[in-house]
Design a protein around this motif. Sequence first.
Motif, mmCIF file in Angstrom:
data_model
loop_
_atom_site.group_PDB
_atom_site.id
_atom_site.type_symbol
_atom_site.label_atom_id
_atom_site.label_comp_id
_atom_site.label_asym_id
_atom_site.label_seq_id
_atom_site.Cartn_x
_atom_site.Cartn_y
_atom_site.Cartn_z
ATOM 1 N N VAL A 127 0.674 -1.175 -0.281
ATOM 2 C CA VAL A 127 -0.292 0.051 -0.203
ATOM 3 C C VAL A 127 0.847 1.061 0.047
ATOM 4 N N SER A 128 1.798 1.003 0.573
ATOM 5 C CA SER A 128 3.213 2.579 0.685
ATOM 6 C C SER A 128 3.260 2.439 -0.232
ATOM 7 N N VAL A 129 3.919 1.191 -1.235
ATOM 8 C CA VAL A 129 4.427 1.443 -2.738
ATOM 9 C C VAL A 129 3.284 2.172 -3.579
ATOM 10 N N GLY A 130 2.081 1.600 -3.286
ATOM 11 C CA GLY A 130 1.479 2.157 -4.391
ATOM 12 C C GLY A 130 1.243 3.998 -4.274
ATOM 13 N N MET A 131 1.380 4.494 -2.425
ATOM 14 C CA MET A 131 0.779 5.410 -2.184
ATOM 15 C C MET A 131 1.893 6.236 -2.992
ATOM 16 N N LEU A 132 3.024 6.613 -3.257
ATOM 17 C CA LEU A 132 4.306 7.386 -3.134
ATOM 18 C C LEU A 132 3.887 7.033 -5.020
ATOM 19 N N PHE A 133 3.095 6.601 -5.969
ATOM 20 C CA PHE A 133 2.639 6.187 -7.532
ATOM 21 C C PHE A 133 2.599 7.681 -7.965
ATOM 22 N N ASP A 134 2.801 8.252 -8.645
ATOM 23 C CA ASP A 134 2.643 9.194 -9.790
ATOM 24 C C ASP A 134 1.425 8.473 -10.830
ATOM 25 N N PRO A 135 0.170 8.465 -11.095
ATOM 26 C CA PRO A 135 -0.426 7.779 -12.021
ATOM 27 C C PRO A 135 -0.129 8.858 -13.290
ATOM 28 N N ILE A 166 9.947 3.146 -11.977
ATOM 29 C CA ILE A 166 9.826 1.748 -11.415
ATOM 30 C C ILE A 166 8.514 1.365 -10.825
ATOM 31 N N LEU A 167 7.841 2.352 -9.965
ATOM 32 C CA LEU A 167 6.806 1.559 -9.810
ATOM 33 C C LEU A 167 5.549 1.618 -10.832
#
Length: 581
Positions: free
Chosen positions: A293-301, A375-376
Motif C-alpha cells: 500500500v505504501s509503495v502504491g501511495m508514492l506512485f504518481d499515475p 519503477i513503480l
Amino acid sequence: MPHDVSLIATVAVGFALAFPFGFIAQRLRLPPLVGYLMAGVAMGRFAPGFVADNALTGQLAEIGVMLLMFGVGLHFSTGDLMAVRGIAIPGAIAQIIIATSIGTVMALSWGWSLGAGLVLGLSLSVASTVVLLKALEERNGVTTPNGRIAVGWLVVEDMVMVLMLVLLPAFAEVLGGRSQLPVTGTANLGLLASLGLTLLKVISFVVLALLLGPRVMPWLLRQVARTGSRELFTLCVLAVALGIAFASARLFGVSFALGAFFAGVVLNESDLSHKAAANSLPLQDAFAVLFFVSVGMLFDPSILVRQPLMVVAVLAVILLGKTLAALVIIMALGYPLSTALTVSAALAQIGEFSFILAGLGVTYHLLPVEGLSLILAGALLSISLNPLVFAGTDLLVGWSRKVGWIKRHLEEKREARFRRLQEDLEAAREASASKAAAHKSYSPEELAERFPLFAGLTTEQRETVTLHFEVRSAQPGERLIRVGDKADAVYFISMGQVEVVVGDHKIKMGPGDFFGEMALLSGQPRSADVTALDFCKLLTLSRRDFRELLRRYPGMRAPIAAIAKERSETNRLIKEHPSAD
Ligand code: CMP
C-alpha cells in the motif's frame, strides 16, 4: 478528533482499502498484490480524498520489509542453494550485470546522471521473491526443480541487492548524490575508507550472527516453546526478528532488511523454525500488505500520460531485456530450453527490492523522483502481466516439445545436466529431512501412540512435552542406570530392548515402556541396574523437566506412581524370596 490518531487512520484506511482492491484483483486473476498497490494509489497524495501520512506509512512499510525478509531467511535453504549454485550464482550475477547495463545506458540516453542510471538499472534487474513465490504456489511449482532454480536465483539476486543497499550510502557522494543519512556515520571519510568501514561492519555483523546465532537462538526458542505458551513463543519470534533487525541497523549500520534476513537464517537452523514461521506469518502478511500500500501511495499515475515512452522502455527492460538475458545465460550454461523459459518467466517482474533500492536512491538524491514513479509503473505493470507471461511460456514450452529439432537439440541433449541438478536437489532435500529427523523426537500423535501414558494430554500439551525430551541412543551392552547412583533422568524407550536386573531376576522392557522413575519419585538412589540389550533409541527427561511435567499435568502423577509402586513391590518380593522362580 480528540487526539492525534494518524497512525490508526493510516493503518485502518490501509487495510480497509487493501482488502476490496486485493479481492477484486484476485477475481480478475491478478496477484492480490496488484490490488494492494492500487489501494495505495487511491490513498496517496496523487489521488483525491483521504491522504495518508506518508512518513508513518513509510515506517509501517519498513516493518513489512523486515518481516518479509525475516520470512525469506526462515525459508532460505543453504542445501538448496548449494544444489543450484552452478546455475543460480553465475546466472543471477550475469543477469544483474546485463540488466543494470541496459538500464544505465537507457537512463544516460535520457540525460540522467550515472548514479541515477545505476540505481534505475539495479532496480530493474532484481525480481520480487514475494511475487515469484506466489506465482509458483499457484502453479504448484515451489518444489519442482525449475521452481527451486528460480527461487535460488532470486535468493542470489536478493543477496546482491542487500549488498548494494549497504554500499549505496558509501558510494552516494561519488555518484553525484548526497550522503546525508547519519546511519553509517562515514560521511566525512574518503570513499575507500568509508567503503572499507561499511564492509567491515557488515562482515562483522554476518560473522557474529552466524557464529552466535545458531547457538543462542534455537536454544532460546526451545526454552520459550517449552513453557507451552503460544503467545510467548510468537512474542519471542517477533522480538528476535525485529530486535536483531533494529539492533543490527543501530550497531552495525546494516539495513533493517539484512538484519531481519539473518535473524531468519539463524532461526532456520532450529527444529522449531516451522512453528516460528507459522506463528509470524499472519503478522508478516498484514505488514506486507501495508508495504505494498505504501509503495502504491508514492506512485504518481500521471507518469503514464506524461512519459508513456519511458514507461514502455522500462517495461521492455523488465519483460524482454532481463528475460532474454536470463534465457541466453541458462542456455549457455547447458540447461534445457524448458528450464530457461520457465526461469526467465519467473524473472519478468520487479518488486519489493526495486522499491527499497529506488526509495534509497531518492533519499540520497541519486535518483530523480520521476525514476521512482517509473519503477513503480514498471512494477505494477510487470506484476500484473506476470500471469500472462507464465501462460505464454507454457505455450512456448509445449510448442518446443513438438518441434523435432528443438526437442532433440535443446531438450534431450541437455537432459543429463538437468538430471544431475535434480539429483543434487533430491540429495539436499534428503539431507535436510534426515537432519530434521535427527533433531525431532515425536509428533504429538506419535507420542500418544507410542506412549499411551501421554494419551490423556491435549495435542498442544503433548507438543510441549516432546520439546522437553532429549533424544539419546545406546549400544548393546551399554549400562544406562547403575544401582545406587543418584537419579538424573527418566527414560522412555522408543526403539530396542533394555534389561533391568534385580537380584537374580532379569526383567526385559521394550518400546513404549519407561524406566528410571522410581528414584526420581522417591528421592532414593537408583534401585536397579538397567542395560541396553540391543541398539536403543531413548527419549530422556531430565529430573527438573520430569518434576515440571508432573507439576504441570498433575493427572500424570497417579499412573506413573502406580507403576513405580508395583515395581518396588515386585522388587521387595524378589529380595525377600531370592529363589522365587
Ligand atoms: P530407578 O530406581 O530410578 O532406576 C532403576 C529403574 O529400573 C527403576 O527406576 C525402574 O524404572 C526400573 N525397575 C526397577 N525394578 C523394576 C521392575 N521390577 N520391573 C520393571 N522395572 C523396574
